[in-house]
Design a protein around this motif. Structure first.
Motif, short mmCIF file in Angstrom:
data_model
loop_
_atom_site.label_atom_id
_atom_site.label_comp_id
_atom_site.label_asym_id
_atom_site.label_seq_id
_atom_site.Cartn_x
_atom_site.Cartn_y
_atom_site.Cartn_z
N UNK A 329 0.80 -1.21 0.00
CA UNK A 329 0.00 0.00 0.00
C UNK A 329 0.84 1.28 0.00
N UNK A 330 2.11 1.20 -0.37
CA UNK A 330 2.99 2.36 -0.30
C UNK A 330 2.48 3.45 -1.25
N UNK A 331 2.34 4.65 -0.72
CA UNK A 331 1.84 5.76 -1.52
C UNK A 331 2.91 6.23 -2.49
N UNK A 332 2.54 6.39 -3.75
CA UNK A 332 3.49 6.86 -4.75
C UNK A 332 3.51 8.39 -4.73
N UNK A 333 4.70 8.96 -4.75
CA UNK A 333 4.82 10.41 -4.73
C UNK A 333 5.38 10.95 -6.04
N UNK A 334 5.28 10.16 -7.09
CA UNK A 334 5.81 10.59 -8.38
C UNK A 334 4.74 10.49 -9.46
N UNK A 335 3.51 10.89 -9.09
CA UNK A 335 2.41 10.81 -10.03
C UNK A 335 2.50 11.88 -11.11
N UNK A 336 3.01 13.04 -10.73
CA UNK A 336 3.14 14.15 -11.67
C UNK A 336 4.52 14.79 -11.54
N UNK A 337 4.95 15.39 -12.61
CA UNK A 337 6.20 16.13 -12.57
C UNK A 337 5.86 17.61 -12.44
N UNK A 338 6.36 18.23 -11.41
CA UNK A 338 6.10 19.65 -11.18
C UNK A 338 7.39 20.44 -11.30
N UNK A 339 7.24 21.70 -11.65
CA UNK A 339 8.36 22.62 -11.62
C UNK A 339 8.27 23.44 -10.33
N UNK A 340 9.39 24.06 -9.97
CA UNK A 340 9.45 24.79 -8.71
C UNK A 340 9.93 26.21 -8.94
N UNK A 341 9.24 27.16 -8.32
CA UNK A 341 9.65 28.56 -8.39
C UNK A 341 10.84 28.82 -7.47
N UNK A 342 11.82 29.56 -7.96
CA UNK A 342 12.84 30.10 -7.07
C UNK A 342 12.18 31.19 -6.23
N UNK A 343 12.73 31.46 -5.06
CA UNK A 343 12.11 32.43 -4.16
C UNK A 343 11.98 33.80 -4.81
N UNK A 344 12.90 34.15 -5.71
CA UNK A 344 12.83 35.46 -6.37
C UNK A 344 11.64 35.59 -7.31
N UNK A 345 11.02 34.45 -7.65
CA UNK A 345 9.91 34.48 -8.60
C UNK A 345 8.54 34.59 -7.93
N UNK A 346 8.50 34.49 -6.61
CA UNK A 346 7.19 34.52 -5.94
C UNK A 346 6.65 35.94 -5.89
N UNK A 347 5.35 36.05 -5.68
CA UNK A 347 4.69 37.33 -5.46
C UNK A 347 4.12 37.37 -4.05
N UNK A 348 4.28 38.49 -3.38
CA UNK A 348 3.81 38.61 -2.01
C UNK A 348 3.69 40.09 -1.66
N UNK A 349 3.03 40.36 -0.52
CA UNK A 349 3.15 41.66 0.12
C UNK A 349 4.34 41.58 1.06
#
Length: 432
Positions: A329-349
């Motif tokens: 019953x091991x959960x698979x954690x590779x169902x999708x391939x995602x990209x990751x934002x560098x911290x400089x790319x985020x938007x915030x107040x």
């Protein structure tokens, strides 16, 4: 009543909690699992160590082979901590078809794939509810209750030590060092509190949660990390002026398949449920596209809360029938391939606190620089003279801005003769 033998590896705080729960709640566990659980062996470093509670000496061992070579032991519970020898021992136990329960967040965040793949190959169960947020059933919540949802956001207060420190700074007016000392006196913080106060513990936990919630492989290095050591009492007071509180927040946002993954101090609205998670409590808020917002709340650390999660994992294995061949019953954690934002790319107040020269025109110089970097200011607060040197505190709050623009503006502002110091920068979250 059928009997099953298990082994504990480690008898520290969490191991003690597991032992106490298995003994004090023996009848409840038997009725709910269908098995009588017998702890056959406990691996310790020192058999003669005084522990403050009774454990039969004949089940204590310093030799891992006493566990691995005993075919009657079906489940191995790892509560040793650290990466080695825990990793080596769990892999060896799976080789012998023993099911695994672990609370080891560091190992899961940095080398979980190897363990998942081994469990998959050997057809054994590998449960790790206790690795994140102590007694809160967040792992099973994601794995089971939210499987019909696409997770869009995840926010967590997942470190009890830092939450305790920030609570004491907010409500008792303590400075950081005083609050840290109090956390150590209470047993929430270790003698070396680096993992907690610098955000490493939360970083590990967010890597685990994100991997599950978003069905993708996440390396701990993908998670931006910032601790709470720069937070000062004055920042707590300014947060109150903005009707906000400061929390060390673990954040994941899915932006059309690109994930923001970050742990850092965050100013959040004082009327938000996470703002009222205080002391050593933890909470995780998940937003699903079907269910909306769900919040899991409870004790995030401690021998009994974490031990409760470990024992729940044991019961989960027993309910699945440990005698079934090739159980997987091991959960698979590779169902999708995602990209990751560098911290400089985020938007915030952003909240930005500066020390500047007290003279006419300074505010205009600073706001002009921010405007030139495409950073719009929402509010400005200026406090009175701080010293005989004509220094004042200036606090800026921005509208939503890209982080790279914020840092470009700050770098330019630092070159102004009128600016003495950038004291702090804290991101703000509105949970929109």
């Amino acid at each position: 009543m059928k009997k099953v033998k298990i082994a504990l590896m480690g008898l520290g705080n969490v191991g003690r909690g597991v032992w106490m729960i298995l003994n004090s709640n023996k009848e409840e566990i038997m009725k709910r699992s269908g098995y009588e659980v017998e702890v056959a062996k406990i691996l310790v470093r020192d058999i003669n160590k005084k522990r403050g509670f009774e454990v039969p000496r004949n089940i204590l061992t310093t030799d891992f082979n006493d566990i691995i070579e005993d075919d009657s032991i079906k489940i191995v519970v790892e509560v040793m901590g650290e990466i080695e020898p825990a990793r080596e021992y769990m892999l060896a136990a799976m080789d012998r078809k023993k099911h695994i329960v672990t609370a080891n967040k560091m190992l899961l965040a940095t080398g979980g794939d190897e363990l998942f793949e081994k469990a998959d190959k050997e057809g054994v169960m590998f449960n790790y509810e206790a690795s994140v947020a102590g007694g809160i059933p967040i792992i099973n919540g994601i794995n089971e209750s939210l499987t019909a949802n696409k997770v869009e956001r995840l926010y967590g207060i997942v470190n009890g030590t830092t939450n305790y420190i920030l609570t004491k700074m907010e409500y008792d007016g303590l400075d950081f060092s005083e609050a840290l000392k109090g956390a150590q006196d209470m047993g929430y913080a270790e003698a070396d509190p680096t993992s907690d106060i610098e955000g490493f513990d939360s970083q590990y936990k967010l890597a685990i949660l994100s991997s599950l919630a978003f069905g993708t492989k996440i390396n701990v290095e993908d998670v931006y990390r910032e601790g709470i050591t720069k937070i000062e009492s004055i920042d707590i007071e300014y947060a109150k002026e903005f009707d906000r509180v400061i929390k060390l927040l673990a954040i994941v946002k899915d932006n059309d398949g690109i994930l923001d993954l970050r742990v850092h101090p965050t100013m959040i609205p004082e009327n938000h449920p996470l703002a009222n998670v205080n002391d050593s409590f933890n909470a995780v808020l998940i937003r699903g596209n079907a269910v909306g917002d769900l919040m899991f709340y409870g004790r995030g650390a401690g021998d009994l809360p974490t031990g409760s999660a470990v024992v729940s994992d044991i019961v989960s294995i027993l309910r699945s029938n440990i005698d079934i061949d090739n159980l997987n019953p091991v959960v698979k954690n590779n169902l999708w391939k995602k990209e990751f934002n560098a911290i400089n790319e985020i938007n915030s107040k952003y909240y930005i606190r500066l020390t500047v020269e007290d003279r006419p025109g300074v505010l205009g110089e600073i706001t002009s620089v921010f405007g030139g970097m495409n950073v719009s200011l929402k509010s400005v607060i200026q406090k009175g003279i701080e010293s005989s040197e004509n220094k004042v505190t200036l606090v800026l709050v921005t509208h939503d801005s890209k982080e790279v623009n914020i840092h470009n503006a700050i770098n330019s502002v630092c070159n102004l003769n009128s600016v003495y110091k950038i004291n702090n920068l804290i991101r703000m979250e509105d949970f929109t």
